[in-house]
Design a protein around this motif. Structure first.
Motif, short mmCIF file in Angstrom:
data_model
loop_
_atom_site.label_atom_id
_atom_site.label_comp_id
_atom_site.label_asym_id
_atom_site.label_seq_id
_atom_site.Cartn_x
_atom_site.Cartn_y
_atom_site.Cartn_z
N ILE A 76 -4.51 -1.17 5.68
CA ILE A 76 -4.61 0.11 4.42
C ILE A 76 -4.96 1.39 4.78
CG2 ILE A 76 -5.74 0.85 2.25
CD1 ILE A 76 -5.97 -2.54 2.30
N VAL A 77 -5.95 0.95 5.97
CA VAL A 77 -6.24 2.55 6.53
C VAL A 77 -5.93 2.40 8.05
CG1 VAL A 77 -8.13 4.63 6.68
CG2 VAL A 77 -7.48 3.51 4.13
N THR A 83 -8.48 -2.04 16.36
CA THR A 83 -9.11 -0.24 15.34
C THR A 83 -9.81 0.51 16.50
OG1 THR A 83 -11.86 -1.64 15.29
CG2 THR A 83 -9.74 -1.81 13.32
N LYS A 136 3.59 5.43 6.79
CA LYS A 136 3.15 4.11 7.08
C LYS A 136 3.48 4.26 9.18
CE LYS A 136 3.47 1.79 3.23
NZ LYS A 136 4.40 0.44 2.24
N LYS A 169 -14.65 -2.77 9.92
CA LYS A 169 -14.00 -3.33 8.82
C LYS A 169 -14.22 -3.76 7.75
CE LYS A 169 -11.03 -5.48 12.06
NZ LYS A 169 -10.02 -6.17 12.72
N THR A 188 1.35 -1.30 0.11
CA THR A 188 0.00 -0.14 0.51
C THR A 188 0.82 1.42 -0.16
OG1 THR A 188 -1.73 -0.82 1.59
CG2 THR A 188 -2.10 1.17 0.96
N PRO A 207 -12.49 -0.70 6.40
CA PRO A 207 -11.50 -0.99 5.16
C PRO A 207 -10.29 -1.53 6.87
CG PRO A 207 -11.44 1.80 5.65
CD PRO A 207 -12.75 0.92 6.44
N GLY A 243 -5.00 7.71 9.83
CA GLY A 243 -5.33 7.46 7.76
C GLY A 243 -4.62 5.78 7.46
N LYS A 244 -3.36 5.98 8.05
CA LYS A 244 -2.21 6.00 7.07
C LYS A 244 -2.02 3.97 7.30
CE LYS A 244 -1.04 9.87 5.64
NZ LYS A 244 -1.56 10.28 4.58
N PRO A 245 -1.38 3.35 6.19
CA PRO A 245 -1.19 1.73 6.27
C PRO A 245 -0.84 1.73 7.70
CG PRO A 245 -0.72 2.13 4.16
CD PRO A 245 -0.84 4.18 4.58
N THR A 246 -0.43 0.74 8.05
CA THR A 246 -0.57 0.47 9.85
C THR A 246 -0.37 -0.83 9.29
OG1 THR A 246 -1.48 2.50 10.42
CG2 THR A 246 -0.62 0.49 11.97
N ASP A 292 2.19 4.89 0.30
CA ASP A 292 2.08 6.11 1.22
C ASP A 292 3.59 6.74 2.14
OD1 ASP A 292 0.62 8.24 3.40
OD2 ASP A 292 -1.01 6.32 2.82
#
Ligand SMILES: Cc1cc2nc3c(=O)[nH]c(=O)nc-3n(C[C@H](O)[C@H](O)[C@H](O)COP(=O)(O)O)c2cc1C
Ligand code: SF4
Length: 515
Positions: free
Chosen positions: A297-298, A275, A176, A291, A171, A293, A302-305, A173
């Motif tokens: 991915i989010v 989450t 991350k 979920k 993903t 997303p 809001g970032k790929p984690t 970005d």
């Protein structure tokens, strides 16, 4: 020559007086003119022997435990510091204690041996060799190694770690994150705490490797506030790693960067769910997110984690050091590597047992645990935290393997094994499971928020003998609704322990015990 004496510094040993014992040992040695070096090591995880004091001898470390401050005088009188063994608390060479000797320690190989805050000790015991390897690999090569290991998340859901990392790697970005889930809320679990208190550099190394793998430059450890000693140790270890170029910019001259912070939670079980953990880390109230997303991915901000449990990340340095295949060589079926089992509840020898997947629950509880502490017959075992099934005797031959547990409608979770003897009222346990959900529900969805409240009321009516059969049917329907309709595993798994009591101990739920 100075004699090295080891006194553990983890929460268990300290809650049993280890700090006072350390002070007394130093004072006694001084007054007798004996030259000692006192090392505050981590725990071996043999909690039934804590505080376990060790003396370095030519043959290995000699152990004495469980020591109280009243024993210090007699230990000196009987020359324990010279390696003499006549004191009644002498347990012989620590490495030869069957409880330890019969384990397969990959993750906990350094626990209790090293000083958790000594980077030198860590380096001398194979530390940071995994990172050295990772620094000259591509992200994809690191992820492939983790895939080869077969490692599955040790936080509860057993999701393959390599696949999660692949999603974050793929993903794109600028920013991350790596988030370590150190909320460790499951009943009877303490393996994460032992990692953080006994071998913190291993976790820091694992997170740094995760960052290199997926292209994340910032990591957070979300630590439960109930672990103040782990907090102190992690904070100091992180500072040391920065000072020596193992964290920060240009790690070990590689032009690669990784920063790490420890953040404290505020005591909500649901903030262990990944989450709501992210919401809490963002400074909000911990509420479960829908979920997709996926956090991969989010995720955070809001970032790929990557969100991984402490034990999952702690397994990474071994995998990058010895290779994924070396890890995968342990285990059975799709459960590869080792599982740190935590034996607690009514058990004679409580503690941490790290073994390859495949050993039976019975063997763990008897060969290691030594049966119940009360000496009364064992009645039930809850594995996998407060949302795990209560297993009756005919399921104790189940082996430690994710698939074997799920075929028994049970979960392995984070590896907590809580034993109950025959004095326990299983009806009370069913009520407790439902009430736990009522108290800890985040409140976002109806089946869990309302269902758990009504569930407690229905159980109370059954226990009071009020229209037992129709309330029994109502409880079955309610459990089904919670399983099918809840947004997260808190609501959908709470019925597991309740239904296990309905199935295996129905009489104890039907009739409230009269004391
Ligand atoms: C109610 C609830 C509580 C949870 N508590 C924890 C926890 O305390 N620690 C943890 O690592 N995972 C916990 N999990 C699992 C996480 O949501 C998530 O699966 C895990 O952090 C992913 O890491 P892993 O793949 O390394 O296991 C919990 C899940 C639920 C539904
Ligand atoms: S199942 Fe419970 S804890 Fe999970 S989102 Fe719904 S209300 Fe929140």
């Amino acid at each position: 020559m100075s004699i090295r004496i080891f006194v553990p510094s983890d929460t268990t040993a300290r809650s049993l007086g280890a700090d006072q014992i350390a002070t007394l040992i130093q004072a006694e040695a001084l007054s007798r003119g004996i030259d000692i070096t006192l090392v505050r090591n981590g725990s071996r995880g043999l909690l039934w022997l804590e505080p376990l004091i060790e003396i370095e001898t030519d043959n290995g470390r000699l152990g004495f435990g469980p020591v109280t401050s009243n024993d210090v005088q007699t230990l000196f009188e009987q020359n324990f510091y010279l390696g003499q063994t006549q004191h009644t608390l002498c347990v012989g060479l620590v490495e030869q204690i069957p409880y330890l000797k019969n384990q397969q320690r990959l993750t906990f190989s350094r626990a209790g041996i090293t000083d958790p805050l000594s980077l030198d000790d860590y380096l001398e015991h194979d530390g940071y060799t995994g990172l050295d390897n990772a620094l000259i690999m591509t992200g994809q090569q690191i992820v492939d190694e983790v895939k080869t290991s077969g490692l599955r998340g040790r936080g509860g859901a057993a999701f393959p770690t390599g696949i999660k990392w692949q999603t974050v790697l793929d993903t794109p970005d600028e920013q991350k994150y790596i988030v370590c889930n150190a909320d460790e809320g499951d009943s009877g679990t303490f393996a994460d705490r032992l990692v953080m208190e006994c071998d913190p550099f291993m976790l820091i190394e694992g997170m740094t490797i995760a960052g290199l793998a997926v292209g994340a430059t910032q990591g957070y450890i979300y630590l439960r506030s109930e672990y103040p000693i782990a907090h102190q140790i992690l904070t100091k270890a992180t500072e040391t790693a920065y000072q020596h170029g193992y964290l920060g910019s240009n790690i070990r001259g590689s032009q690669k960067h990784f920063n790490l912070e420890v953040r404290l939670g505020a005591g909500a079980y649901i903030c262990g769910e990944e989450t709501s953990l992210l919401d809490s880390l963002e400074g909000k109230r911990g509420l479960v997110r829908a979920k997709p997303p996926l956090p991969a991915i989010v995720g955070l901000f809001g970032k790929p984690t990557v969100v991984n449990n402490v034990l999952s990340l702690a397994a990474i340095p071994y995998i990058l050091n010895k290779g994924g295949q070396a890890y995968a060589d342990y285990g059975v079926g799709r459960s590869r590597g080792t599982m740190p089992i935590q034996l607690t509840g009514n058990v004679k020898y409580g503690g941490l047992v790290e073994l390859a997947f495949g050993i039976s629950l019975n063997k763990l509880m008897n060969d290691f645990g030594g049966g119940t502490r009360s000496g009364r017959p064992l009645k039930a075992v809850q594995v996998g935290g407060p949302l795990g099934a209560y297993l009756p005797e005919n399921q104790w031959d189940t082996i430690i393997d994710y698939e074997a547990f799920s075929s028994e409608q049970a979960v392995l979770g984070h590896g907590g094994v809580v034993m109950f003897d025959d004095s326990v009222d299983m009806g009370d346990q069913a009520r407790f499971a439902m009430e736990f959900c009522k108290v800890e529900s985040c409140g976002k969805c109806t089946p869990c928020r309302i269902g758990s409240t009504r569930g407690v009321e229905v159980i109370d009516r059954i226990r009071a003998g009020e229209r037992t059969e129709s309330n029994w049917q109502l409880l079955e329907d309610l459990c089904e609704t919670m399983v099918d309709g809840s947004l997260c595993a808190m609501g959908s798994m709470t019925p597991i322990p309740v239904q296990s009591v309905m199935k295996f101990f129905p009489d104890e739920l039907r009739h409230e015990r009269q004391e």
